[in-house]
Write a protein that holds these residues in place. Structure first.
Motif, PDB file in Angstrom:
ATOM      1  N   ALA A  86      75.177 -10.393  14.251  1.00  0.00           N
ATOM      2  CA  ALA A  86      74.627 -10.256  12.895  1.00  0.00           C
ATOM      3  C   ALA A  86      73.108 -10.085  12.896  1.00  0.00           C
ATOM      4  O   ALA A  86      72.571  -9.250  12.171  1.00  0.00           O
ATOM      5  CB  ALA A  86      75.022 -11.469  12.066  1.00  0.00           C
ATOM      6  N   HIS A  87      72.407 -10.866  13.722  1.00  0.00           N
ATOM      7  CA  HIS A  87      70.939 -10.803  13.725  1.00  0.00           C
ATOM      8  C   HIS A  87      70.387  -9.855  14.785  1.00  0.00           C
ATOM      9  O   HIS A  87      69.171  -9.706  14.903  1.00  0.00           O
ATOM     10  CB  HIS A  87      70.346 -12.200  13.933  1.00  0.00           C
ATOM     11  CG  HIS A  87      70.383 -13.043  12.699  1.00  0.00           C
ATOM     12  ND1 HIS A  87      69.456 -12.949  11.691  1.00  0.00           N
ATOM     13  CD2 HIS A  87      71.272 -13.992  12.286  1.00  0.00           C
ATOM     14  CE1 HIS A  87      69.739 -13.804  10.733  1.00  0.00           C
ATOM     15  NE2 HIS A  87      70.845 -14.454  11.065  1.00  0.00           N
ATOM     16  N   GLY A 120      80.283 -10.181   6.608  1.00  0.00           N
ATOM     17  CA  GLY A 120      80.286 -10.662   7.985  1.00  0.00           C
ATOM     18  C   GLY A 120      81.089 -11.953   8.099  1.00  0.00           C
ATOM     19  O   GLY A 120      81.817 -12.177   9.071  1.00  0.00           O
ATOM     20  N   PHE A 121      80.953 -12.803   7.100  1.00  0.00           N
ATOM     21  CA  PHE A 121      81.657 -14.087   7.091  1.00  0.00           C
ATOM     22  C   PHE A 121      83.171 -13.847   7.126  1.00  0.00           C
ATOM     23  O   PHE A 121      83.902 -14.370   7.979  1.00  0.00           O
ATOM     24  CB  PHE A 121      81.291 -14.864   5.820  1.00  0.00           C
ATOM     25  CG  PHE A 121      81.589 -16.327   5.906  1.00  0.00           C
ATOM     26  CD1 PHE A 121      80.581 -17.250   6.081  1.00  0.00           C
ATOM     27  CD2 PHE A 121      82.900 -16.790   5.824  1.00  0.00           C
ATOM     28  CE1 PHE A 121      80.868 -18.614   6.173  1.00  0.00           C
ATOM     29  CE2 PHE A 121      83.193 -18.140   5.914  1.00  0.00           C
ATOM     30  CZ  PHE A 121      82.172 -19.048   6.092  1.00  0.00           C
ATOM     31  N   ASP A 133      79.123 -11.945  18.075  1.00  0.00           N
ATOM     32  CA  ASP A 133      78.750 -11.727  16.676  1.00  0.00           C
ATOM     33  C   ASP A 133      77.261 -11.417  16.641  1.00  0.00           C
ATOM     34  O   ASP A 133      76.424 -12.295  16.810  1.00  0.00           O
ATOM     35  CB  ASP A 133      79.072 -12.981  15.856  1.00  0.00           C
ATOM     36  CG  ASP A 133      78.695 -12.804  14.388  1.00  0.00           C
ATOM     37  OD1 ASP A 133      78.030 -11.796  14.051  1.00  0.00           O
ATOM     38  OD2 ASP A 133      79.059 -13.684  13.579  1.00  0.00           O
ATOM     39  N   ASP A 188      77.145 -16.029  19.213  1.00  0.00           N
ATOM     40  CA  ASP A 188      76.221 -15.211  18.429  1.00  0.00           C
ATOM     41  C   ASP A 188      75.458 -14.335  19.427  1.00  0.00           C
ATOM     42  O   ASP A 188      75.212 -14.780  20.554  1.00  0.00           O
ATOM     43  CB  ASP A 188      75.173 -16.107  17.739  1.00  0.00           C
ATOM     44  CG  ASP A 188      75.652 -16.758  16.442  1.00  0.00           C
ATOM     45  OD1 ASP A 188      76.871 -16.915  16.260  1.00  0.00           O
ATOM     46  OD2 ASP A 188      74.780 -17.112  15.628  1.00  0.00           O
ATOM     47  N   SER A 191      80.558 -19.181  10.084  1.00  0.00           N
ATOM     48  CA  SER A 191      81.732 -18.315   9.882  1.00  0.00           C
ATOM     49  C   SER A 191      82.562 -18.201  11.155  1.00  0.00           C
ATOM     50  O   SER A 191      83.776 -17.998  11.097  1.00  0.00           O
ATOM     51  CB  SER A 191      81.309 -16.921   9.411  1.00  0.00           C
ATOM     52  OG  SER A 191      80.416 -16.328  10.316  1.00  0.00           O
ATOM     53  N   THR A 230      77.167  -7.439  10.824  1.00  0.00           N
ATOM     54  CA  THR A 230      77.147  -7.513   9.372  1.00  0.00           C
ATOM     55  C   THR A 230      76.429  -6.276   8.850  1.00  0.00           C
ATOM     56  O   THR A 230      75.584  -5.706   9.529  1.00  0.00           O
ATOM     57  CB  THR A 230      76.460  -8.800   8.884  1.00  0.00           C
ATOM     58  OG1 THR A 230      76.271  -8.688   7.477  1.00  0.00           O
ATOM     59  CG2 THR A 230      75.123  -9.024   9.531  1.00  0.00           C
ATOM     60  N   SER A 259      74.846  -6.595   6.034  1.00  0.00           N
ATOM     61  CA  SER A 259      74.007  -7.195   4.994  1.00  0.00           C
ATOM     62  C   SER A 259      72.645  -7.669   5.493  1.00  0.00           C
ATOM     63  O   SER A 259      71.833  -8.105   4.701  1.00  0.00           O
ATOM     64  CB  SER A 259      74.751  -8.373   4.362  1.00  0.00           C
ATOM     65  OG  SER A 259      75.198  -9.250   5.373  1.00  0.00           O
ATOM     66  N   LYS A 260      72.397  -7.567   6.773  1.00  0.00           N
ATOM     67  CA  LYS A 260      71.070  -7.976   7.277  1.00  0.00           C
ATOM     68  C   LYS A 260      70.220  -6.720   7.505  1.00  0.00           C
ATOM     69  O   LYS A 260      69.765  -6.134   6.552  1.00  0.00           O
ATOM     70  CB  LYS A 260      71.230  -8.881   8.482  1.00  0.00           C
ATOM     71  CG  LYS A 260      71.771 -10.247   8.009  1.00  0.00           C
ATOM     72  CD  LYS A 260      72.014 -11.258   9.080  1.00  0.00           C
ATOM     73  CE  LYS A 260      72.462 -12.563   8.410  1.00  0.00           C
ATOM     74  NZ  LYS A 260      73.555 -13.232   9.089  1.00  0.00           N
ATOM     75  N   HIS A 270      77.450 -19.538  14.470  1.00  0.00           N
ATOM     76  CA  HIS A 270      77.389 -19.485  13.006  1.00  0.00           C
ATOM     77  C   HIS A 270      78.622 -20.129  12.343  1.00  0.00           C
ATOM     78  O   HIS A 270      79.722 -20.093  12.892  1.00  0.00           O
ATOM     79  CB  HIS A 270      77.297 -18.006  12.590  1.00  0.00           C
ATOM     80  CG  HIS A 270      77.014 -17.787  11.148  1.00  0.00           C
ATOM     81  ND1 HIS A 270      77.996 -17.485  10.236  1.00  0.00           N
ATOM     82  CD2 HIS A 270      75.847 -17.832  10.446  1.00  0.00           C
ATOM     83  CE1 HIS A 270      77.447 -17.335   9.042  1.00  0.00           C
ATOM     84  NE2 HIS A 270      76.146 -17.538   9.141  1.00  0.00           N
TER      85      HIS A 270
HETATM   86  C1  LIG Z   1      74.701 -13.993   8.548  1.00  0.00           C
HETATM   87  C2  LIG Z   1      75.743 -14.132   9.545  1.00  0.00           C
HETATM   88  C3  LIG Z   1      77.080 -13.911   9.217  1.00  0.00           C
HETATM   89  C4  LIG Z   1      77.515 -13.652   7.813  1.00  0.00           C
HETATM   90  O1  LIG Z   1      77.286 -12.320   7.441  1.00  0.00           O
HETATM   91  P1  LIG Z   1      77.425 -11.898   5.919  1.00  0.00           P
HETATM   92  O2  LIG Z   1      77.563 -10.430   5.975  1.00  0.00           O
HETATM   93  O3  LIG Z   1      76.189 -12.350   5.224  1.00  0.00           O
HETATM   94  O4  LIG Z   1      78.638 -12.561   5.378  1.00  0.00           O
HETATM   95  C5  LIG Z   1      78.030 -13.995  10.215  1.00  0.00           C
HETATM   96  N1  LIG Z   1      77.684 -14.295  11.480  1.00  0.00           N
HETATM   97  C6  LIG Z   1      76.410 -14.529  11.828  1.00  0.00           C
HETATM   98  C7  LIG Z   1      76.088 -14.841  13.260  1.00  0.00           C
HETATM   99  C8  LIG Z   1      75.395 -14.463  10.878  1.00  0.00           C
HETATM  100  O5  LIG Z   1      74.132 -14.692  11.222  1.00  0.00           O
END
Ligand SMILES: *Cc1c(COP(=O)(O)O)cnc(C)c1O
Length: 396
Positions: A213-214, A111-112, A211, A182, A138, A241, A243-244, A136
């Motif tokens: 991710a969460h 995600g980063f 983004d 986000d 990133s 992502t 990965s979460k 975030h």
């Molecule tokens: C965790 C997160 C990322 C990074 O994701 P990874 O897959 O762990 O690199 C990017 N953006 C947000 C908003 C996040 O919470």
């Protein structure tokens, strides 16, 4: 001889961090990152992972990963644009587009890395980016890399965003203007005001970048924050992502076919860094299938989150204003927050403290991440420990 300038720099700065209590010691896990984790030989209730749906340790996904290794090996062997695109990558991207209700998608190694890739592929020094102040790291780095003018707006403050969008537009200084947020903010668990953001974007002709991710796997019956608000065709970039909630590793952009075509020729991590490994992709595809075919895990996540929140609130803790499973327990003072987390850990709950500068001074908190994999018994035990430590440290 190695550099004395470097060793002086490191010695001074490490000493300084340790002195201020800001040096983070890492605890290696001796088990999988499931609802219970083993650290230093002892089992603890894990309230620190982003493994929202428990999929990181799912047996079905492990089987898929193993089968992919048998068929394709452990590495993809090249970057995507040379010959590191396996059929599996294409399958994953099709699954992501369906999952996000977009024309197409592109997968990245994290995600980063996805934010580093996508922002700078589209924005340059003649552009401006309106960025929520709590975005975030990133996103912040991705914006910097693009060399666009970054204009921060106050967190979720739509009047401030509208004002700054208007100024940027009317200045005539920029070719393109983007708004980035986000979907779910990870420190407080609040949701971006996407309907208003989209409205402002339409008014001032902004490119929209969310983004999530969460939010993915958590909101919108799993499809994420954009779907939650019914805005799937109104957001240009949907970032996620793998990965979460998805439970593996990787990142992606979902959007229009043309955007994805452009990213495939212009985003540097796609061109210059080896692609996701076969096992990771196969597990991600399986994970998206599971999330898309049933809301069972998502429902259980919310049930557990509500249960934990209710329990903490009843005990008298300040849990802020989260709208998602992210459950901060706000202690306030930085040192007390760290002591609180340490005592929880000693009693058997692993929940990390988050203090200034990650969050504003005086709002130190222990952040709890309940998952679908926790049992009621685990949450009850965690609440019992919270009560004990809360009373001991005069928090409740
Ligand atoms: C965790 C997160 C990322 C990074 O994701 P990874 O897959 O762990 O690199 C990017 N953006 C947000 C908003 C996040 O919470």
């Amino acid at each position: 001889m190695t550099s004395h300038l470097l060793s002086d720099f490191l010695k001074d700065n490490l000493h300084d961090l340790k002195e201020k209590g800001l040096y983070n010691e890492i605890d290696p896990l001796e088990s999988a990152n499931g609802p219970m984790i083993k650290i230093n030989g002892r089992e603890r209730i894990n309230l620190s992972s982003n493994n929202y749906l428990g999929l990181a340790t799912d047996v079905r996904l492990k089987e898929k990963a193993k089968a992919a290794i048998d068929q394709y090996g452990v590495g993809a062997g090249a970057v995507r644009t040379i010959n590191g695109t396996l059929k599996l990558h294409v399958e994953l991207e099709e699954a992501l587009a369906t999952f996000k209700h977009t024309e197409a998608a592109i997968a990245y190694q994290s995600g980063f890395n996805c934010n580093m890739a996508a922002i700078s592929a589209v924005m340059d020094k003649n552009d401006a980016i309106l960025s929520d102040e709590l975005n975030h790291a990133s996103i912040i780095d991705g914006c910097r890399l693009s060399k666009a003018k970054v204009i921060r707006f106050n967190h979720s403050d739509m009047d401030d965003l509208r004002q700054k969008a208007k100024e940027a537009k009317e200045s005539g200084n920029y070719n393109k203007i983007m708004v980035i947020t986000d979907g779910v903010f990870s420190m407080d668990g609040d949701i971006a005001k996407l309907p208003e953001i989209v409205e402002i974007a339409e008014e001032f002709d902004l490119i929209t970048y969310v983004d999530d991710a969460h939010g993915s796997g958590v909101l919108g019956k799993g499809a994420g924050t954009v779907k939650h608000f019914g805005l799937s065709n109104k957001v240009d970039f949907q970032i996620g992502t793998l990965s979460k909630a998805i439970g593996v590793v990787g990142g992606y952009v979902a959007g229009k076919q043309q955007l994805i075509d452009w990213l495939k020729v212009r985003s540097r991590p796609f061109l210059f860094s080896t692609s996701l490994s076969p096992a990771d992709i196969a597990a991600c595809i399986g994970s998206i299938e599971l999330i898309s075919s049933s809301t069972e895990l998502c429902d259980r996540l919310w049930e557990n989150a509500d249960y934990l929140k209710e329990g903490l609130k009843k005990l008298g803790f300040n849990i802020g204003h989260s709208e998602t499973p992210i459950t901060p327990c706000i202690i306030g003072d930085e040192v007390k927050t760290q002591t609180f987390s340490k005592r929880l850990n000693e009693e058997g709950v692993y929940a990390k403290s988050i203090v200034f500068p990650t969050v504003p001074r005086g709002t130190g908190r222990v952040r709890n991440m309940p998952t679908a994999a926790h049992s009621k018994e685990m949450l009850d035990e965690a609440l019992k420990i919270y009560e004990k430590v809360g009373k001991e440290l005069d928090v409740i």
